[in-house]
Design an enzyme around this catalytic site. Sequence first.
Site, PDB file in Angstrom:
ATOM      1  N   ASP A 306       0.844  -1.196   0.000  1.00 20.89           N
ATOM      2  CA  ASP A 306       0.000   0.000   0.000  1.00 20.89           C
ATOM      3  C   ASP A 306       0.879   1.246   0.000  1.00 20.89           C
ATOM      4  O   ASP A 306       1.874   1.324   0.721  1.00 20.89           O
ATOM      5  CB  ASP A 306      -0.892  -0.014   1.242  1.00 20.89           C
ATOM      6  CG  ASP A 306      -1.977   1.036   1.192  1.00 20.89           C
ATOM      7  OD1 ASP A 306      -2.747   1.039   0.216  1.00 20.89           O
ATOM      8  OD2 ASP A 306      -2.045   1.857   2.120  1.00 20.89           O
ATOM      9  N   GLU A 354       0.805  -0.692  -5.194  1.00 19.26           N
ATOM     10  CA  GLU A 354      -0.335   0.240  -5.169  1.00 19.26           C
ATOM     11  C   GLU A 354       0.212   1.602  -5.575  1.00 19.26           C
ATOM     12  O   GLU A 354       0.852   2.286  -4.781  1.00 19.26           O
ATOM     13  CB  GLU A 354      -0.947   0.280  -3.773  1.00 19.26           C
ATOM     14  CG  GLU A 354      -2.247   1.080  -3.683  1.00 19.26           C
ATOM     15  CD  GLU A 354      -2.015   2.556  -3.414  1.00 19.26           C
ATOM     16  OE1 GLU A 354      -2.152   3.373  -4.360  1.00 19.26           O
ATOM     17  OE2 GLU A 354      -1.688   2.890  -2.267  1.00 19.26           O
ATOM     18  N   ASP A 408     -11.029   1.286  -0.612  1.00 17.38           N
ATOM     19  CA  ASP A 408     -11.198   2.715  -0.335  1.00 17.38           C
ATOM     20  C   ASP A 408     -12.253   3.368  -1.220  1.00 17.38           C
ATOM     21  O   ASP A 408     -12.603   4.530  -1.000  1.00 17.38           O
ATOM     22  CB  ASP A 408      -9.868   3.453  -0.531  1.00 17.38           C
ATOM     23  CG  ASP A 408      -8.918   3.281   0.638  1.00 17.38           C
ATOM     24  OD1 ASP A 408      -9.398   3.045   1.761  1.00 17.38           O
ATOM     25  OD2 ASP A 408      -7.703   3.378   0.436  1.00 17.38           O
TER      26      ASP A 408
END
Length: 508
Positions: A306, A354, A408
Amino acid sequence: MQFKISEDDRSNHRYSGVLVHPTAFPSPYGIGDMGQSAYDFIDFLAAAGQHLWQVLPLVPSGNGNSPYQGFSVFAGQTLLISPDLLIKKKLLTLEDLQPIPDFEAERVDYERVTVYKTALFRKAYERFLHTADKNLLEEYEAFRETNRYWLEDYCLYMAGKDYHGGLPWYEWKDSLRCPTPTDKETWRERLSSEIDYHRFIQFLFFGQWFELKAYANKKGIAIIGDIPIFPSPDSADVWGYKEMFCLDAEGHPTEVAGVPPDYFSATGQRWGNLLYDWDRHAEDGYRWWTERIRNQLDQVDYIRIDHFRGLEAYWAIPAEEETALNGCWKKGPGEALFRAMAQALGDDLPIFAEDLGIITPEVEKLRDALGFPGMRVLQFGFDGPGESTFLPHQLDTRNCICYTGTHDNDTSRGWYEHTNEQNRDKIRRYMNTDASSVSWDFIRTCLGTIAKYAIFPVQDILGLGSEHRMNTPGTPTGNWEFRFRAGQLNEGMAAGLKRMTELYGRFG
């Protein structure tokens, strides 16, 4: 057991799968776990012709119940332990489970779940202390030895939190806040029972997880894990390795992590996670990061990092700032970090990057030099009238993962219902649809791209709206609570998804 799609397969085939965190599985115990519903989900994936299961970080969640704010980047989320499997291990009885609170079926109430499950784990621990099962005892000792690098400090930290009423380490007022080796030994003796309890429930978590992973791999399902780039300030990682982070002499952060204003927030996002002292990590040969990745690759088959862009350059926010507006970019370790990890773990690191947000040519150069797939999110492609690199016809490489949306994002149906009519018209014309089942239109479009990997949240398979999204960035409460009901994933959905997957050549 390590499962990987072979290099030959990855170069010649395209794969697809589902994003869902285990907390979302059906269960009578208030939260999804690693019991029968997890095995049922893997069976669904296999029946639907899928090869990938993506999860969120599997760590013990901290602030706001977020798996991206864990008490450790190494430890497991013990709330995922299945009471039913503990009964099979003779560590609990059916009577121990009673009375089961009247938990909501579509929402995790973390406070009530924690109270209920902690009581069960305490009972299981008491039985373990008196067990005559030699195999169980040998497995426990092997677990302790294998995980010594992180386990002992983590268990001392969690016992310390219990002793200090749940406060984070930087609010402790005694020698455990910044202990010497001698202090640690003193505290280990004082808190020995609690330390052993936390060690035991980690043993339970990993025992159940590795059995579940072996089952998934046997069914041809590879698991994609997820790691936040920065640990939480309230974590055993920071407490135990303070010298590796940007802290002052008193242990207070000098700078914290976040991102500048973006798609999700006009003032940026001030995550509050501590930043690394990368010079210190380099001096140590990046050992902490190497051990972290080694630990994760034991648990999963692929790792999504991430905020990957933070390893090229990261947004540093002065600790006293209340928003992310007044930060600045600072250089990260770049290729040096991954060269060190490759030397210890092998050249073919199974990592997904990501790479959303503010992405510069330097970030793209790092990602491509390492050969890591990046991310393309369909919702972003349809947010506006013009061209976008997230639109299917603009994908310029097979080496990427196409998502309908991420944890998200809003669900695809929810996003469509709340976007403007111009965007809805663009979707209807582009996908040649009346949008009556728009989440499946997104799935079909995602499967049809050239991307090597296509992934969609379980909410899109179920056609759920905004009230079922997993996380809304920038909001402190009400996140990470989504659950689906038993029976919602059915044979008809599996058959339909399998046909669609075969049509677009993703059936391995």
